[in-house]
Design an enzyme around this catalytic site. Structure first.
Site, PDB file in Angstrom:
ATOM      1  N   CYS A 232     -19.384 -38.978 -48.717  1.00  0.00           N
ATOM      2  CA  CYS A 232     -19.434 -38.281 -47.407  1.00  0.00           C
ATOM      3  C   CYS A 232     -20.587 -38.917 -46.637  1.00  0.00           C
ATOM      4  O   CYS A 232     -21.578 -38.259 -46.316  1.00  0.00           O
ATOM      5  CB  CYS A 232     -19.677 -36.789 -47.580  1.00  0.00           C
ATOM      6  SG  CYS A 232     -18.557 -35.962 -48.729  1.00  0.00           S
ATOM      7  N   ALA A 233     -20.462 -40.214 -46.371  1.00  0.00           N
ATOM      8  CA  ALA A 233     -21.614 -41.016 -45.926  1.00  0.00           C
ATOM      9  C   ALA A 233     -22.113 -40.662 -44.529  1.00  0.00           C
ATOM     10  O   ALA A 233     -23.286 -40.840 -44.220  1.00  0.00           O
ATOM     11  CB  ALA A 233     -21.261 -42.501 -45.998  1.00  0.00           C
ATOM     12  N   GLY A 236     -24.943 -42.468 -42.472  1.00  0.00           N
ATOM     13  CA  GLY A 236     -25.519 -43.337 -43.486  1.00  0.00           C
ATOM     14  C   GLY A 236     -26.986 -43.230 -43.823  1.00  0.00           C
ATOM     15  O   GLY A 236     -27.541 -44.154 -44.404  1.00  0.00           O
ATOM     16  N   GLY A 237     -27.647 -42.109 -43.519  1.00  0.00           N
ATOM     17  CA  GLY A 237     -29.063 -41.984 -43.879  1.00  0.00           C
ATOM     18  C   GLY A 237     -29.310 -42.255 -45.355  1.00  0.00           C
ATOM     19  O   GLY A 237     -30.176 -43.052 -45.725  1.00  0.00           O
ATOM     20  N   ASP A 256     -16.055 -41.995 -45.343  1.00  0.00           N
ATOM     21  CA  ASP A 256     -16.130 -40.780 -44.528  1.00  0.00           C
ATOM     22  C   ASP A 256     -14.781 -40.557 -43.856  1.00  0.00           C
ATOM     23  O   ASP A 256     -14.007 -41.503 -43.682  1.00  0.00           O
ATOM     24  CB  ASP A 256     -17.234 -40.870 -43.463  1.00  0.00           C
ATOM     25  CG  ASP A 256     -17.726 -39.472 -43.053  1.00  0.00           C
ATOM     26  OD1 ASP A 256     -18.688 -38.984 -43.660  1.00  0.00           O
ATOM     27  OD2 ASP A 256     -17.107 -38.866 -42.162  1.00  0.00           O
ATOM     28  N   ASP A 301     -22.567 -35.914 -50.817  1.00  0.00           N
ATOM     29  CA  ASP A 301     -23.465 -35.164 -49.932  1.00  0.00           C
ATOM     30  C   ASP A 301     -22.545 -34.266 -49.106  1.00  0.00           C
ATOM     31  O   ASP A 301     -22.136 -34.612 -48.009  1.00  0.00           O
ATOM     32  CB  ASP A 301     -24.253 -36.158 -49.066  1.00  0.00           C
ATOM     33  CG  ASP A 301     -25.243 -35.457 -48.159  1.00  0.00           C
ATOM     34  OD1 ASP A 301     -25.607 -34.309 -48.447  1.00  0.00           O
ATOM     35  OD2 ASP A 301     -25.652 -36.062 -47.147  1.00  0.00           O
ATOM     36  N   CYS A 354     -27.353 -29.498 -47.768  1.00  0.00           N
ATOM     37  CA  CYS A 354     -28.562 -29.053 -47.066  1.00  0.00           C
ATOM     38  C   CYS A 354     -28.428 -27.560 -46.768  1.00  0.00           C
ATOM     39  O   CYS A 354     -28.662 -27.096 -45.667  1.00  0.00           O
ATOM     40  CB  CYS A 354     -28.817 -29.881 -45.799  1.00  0.00           C
ATOM     41  SG  CYS A 354     -27.456 -29.912 -44.642  1.00  0.00           S
TER      42      CYS A 354
END
Length: 403
Positions: A232-233, A236-237, A256, A301, A354
Site C-alpha cells: 500500500c505504497a 512512497g514515504g 497501490d 501499511d 497510523c
C-alpha cells in the site's frame, strides 16, 4: 498583536470551504496562501495556523459561540472572535465582530473545559469509541496529545547524506534542527519553516516524515539484495526509506490501487536517487497473484482511520464517520488475507497502521492468525506507539513470519 483585515478575511474564506464544502484543510490552505504575492512568511503562517486552530477546536468554539453547522459567514466571524478572545488578542472595531461578549466567552470556556468531548473538541461517537477501545484514562491522555500541533520531523536520505552533514547544510539555510536519538535518521525542526524550498530538499537529501512513521521500515528488518514488496505504497514515504536501508541493492516493488500516487512516488524516487524501486498499479487481482510466494519481505501499511495522525490532520475529526471505521476494518482484514500470500516461506511481513484503536491493530493481527490465510504465520513482535507517550504520531506495527 494587530489583526489585519485581509488576513482575517482569507482565513474566514478558507474555513468556509473546509466546513461548508467539505474540502481538505491542507489543500484549501495551500490554495489560500497563493492568493496574494505580497504576503510575507509571517502573514502566511498567521493564515495557516489560525485556520488549523479553528478547525482543531471547531466543536468547542461553536459551542461557546452558540452557532451550528453549516456556518454562515457571520457565524464564522463569531468562531474567529472566540479564537481571538481566548488568545488574549484585542478585537478591532469591525462590524463583523463588534459586540463580542469577551467575558461570557471566557466563562463558557472554563465551564466546557470540564467536559472531555468539548475540551478536546471531538464528536460524541468518537469520544465513546475511544473510551471503549482504550479505556477512560488512556483515551483522555491520547486525545489530548493528538490535539497538539505536530512537530516537523525530517528523515535523512542516507543514499545521499548523513544526519550530521544534513544538519550543517540546513543550518547554512537558517534552519536549525535537533537530533532525535531513538530515531537513526530523524531531525526535528526547532522552528516551523517551509523546508520544501531548501536546496537540501531539492537535492534529495531528506524527506518530511514523522518520527513514528520512520520506525516502520526498520521494523521490517530488510537487507541489501532482498526482494521487498510495499503493498500500500501510496506516494512512497516508507518505500524510499526501505530503498535507503537496502542501499539501492535488490528490488522493491511498490504497489497501490491509485496510479496517481505511484506517479508521485516515481518523482520522489528520482529526486531521492532510489534506483531499486519499481511501481505497479493494482488494477486487477492478477497483479497480486503474479507475486504469490515471491517476496523476502512484505510491508502492509494498511488504510486506516488515521486517528494517530489527528495532530497533523485535525479536519479528519469532522470528516470521519463510524460507518467508515467499520468498513475500513473489513478492508484491513481482506488486505491481510490477500497480500500476505506474496510472502515466501521463511519471509517476514509488517502490518502497520497510523491508528491507535486496538480493533484496527492487535485485534486485526490476532484475527488473521486464527483464519485459514494466517495459519502459516506467527507473530514475532509488535509495537504500539501512543502520541501521549512519545509526542509523535500514534502508530502500530506487527512483525509476522511465515513458517
Amino acid at each position: 498583536m494587530r489583526l489585519h483585515r485581509n488576513l482575517v478575511f482569507a482565513t474566514i474564506d478558507a474555513l468556509s470551504e473546509i466546513f461548508n464544502e467539505g474540502k481538505y484543510a491542507d489543500k484549501v490552505i495551500q490554495k489560500t496562501l497563493k492568493r496574494d504575492k505580497r504576503w510575507g512568511a509571517r502573514d502566511r503562517s498567521f493564515i495557516a495556523e489560525t485556520t488549523y486552530d479553528i478547525v482543531r477546536w471547531k466543536r468547542l468554539y461553536a459551542e461557546i459561540a452558540e452557532v451550528k453547522d453549516p456556518f454562515s459567514r457571520e457565524n464564522l466571524f463569531r468562531l474567529f472572535a472566540v479564537w481571538a478572545t481566548l488568545r488574549g488578542i484585542d478585537l478591532p472595531d469591525w462590524k463583523q465582530i463588534e459586540d463580542t461578549p469577551t467575558r461570557r466567552i471566557k466563562g463558557k470556556f472554563d465551564a466546557l473545559s470540564k467536559i472531555r468531548k468539548y475540551k478536546e473538541s471531538i464528536p460524541d461517537w468518537l469520544d465513546e469509541m475511544g473510551v471503549k477501545e482504550l479505556g477512560e484514562e488512556t483515551w483522555t491522555k491520547e486525545i489530548h496529545a493528538l490535539n497538539n500541533l505536530a512537530p516537523v520531523i525530517i528523515r535523512t536520505n542516507t543514499l545521499k547524506a548523513n544526519r550530521e552533514n544534513l544538519q550543517e547544510i540546513l543550518a547554512e539555510e537558517d534552519i536549525q534542527t535537533r537530533v532525535l536519538k531513538d530515531y537513526p535518521e530523524a531531525l526535528e525542526l526547532e522552528e516551523r519553516a517551509n523546508v520544501f524550498r531548501t536546496k537540501a530538499f531539492k537535492d534529495g537529501n531528506f524527506e518530511v516524515q514523522d518520527a513514528s512513521s520512520q520506525l516502520v521500515a526498520h521494523f521490517l528488518n530488510v537487507e541489501p539484495g532482498m526482494r521487498v514488496v510495499d503493498t500500500c505504497a501510496g506516494a512512497g514515504g516508507k518505500t524510499l526509506h526501505l530503498a535507503a536501508l537496502m542501499e539501492n541493492k535488490g528490488q522493491i516493488i511498490a504497489l497501490d490501487i491509485f496510479g496517481n500516487k505511484l506517479k508521485e512516488l516515481k518523482r520522489r524516487a528520482k529526486r531521492a536517487g532510489a534506483h531499486n524501486v519499481e511501481t505497479r498499479e493494482i488494477d486487477t487481482t492478477k497483479v497480486i497473484k503474479k507475486l504469490h510466494n515471491s517476496a523476502d519481505r512484505v510491508l502492509i501499511d494498511a488504510p486506516c482511520s488515521g486517528l494517530g495522525v489527528l495532530s497533523r490532520n485535525p479536519d479528519a475529526k469532522w470528516k470521519l464517520q463510524p460507518e467508515f471505521i467499520s468498513k475500513i476494518k473489513n478492508t484491513q482484514a481482506e488486505i491481510l488475507d490477500q497480500y500476505s500470500k506474496i510472502l515466501k516461506p521463511g519471509g517476514k511481513m509488517v502490518y502497520a497502521t497510523c491508528s491507535v484503536l486496538p480493533s484496527e491493530n492487535q485485534q486485526q493481527v490476532e484475527n488473521f492468525l486464527k483464519r485459514e490465510e494466517g495459519k502459516d504465520f506467527e507473530l514475532v513482535k509488535d509495537q504500539k506507539i501512543l502520541s501521549s507517550e512519545t509526542g509523535y504520531d500514534g502508530f502500530y506495527m506487527a512483525l509476522l513470519q511465515k513458517k
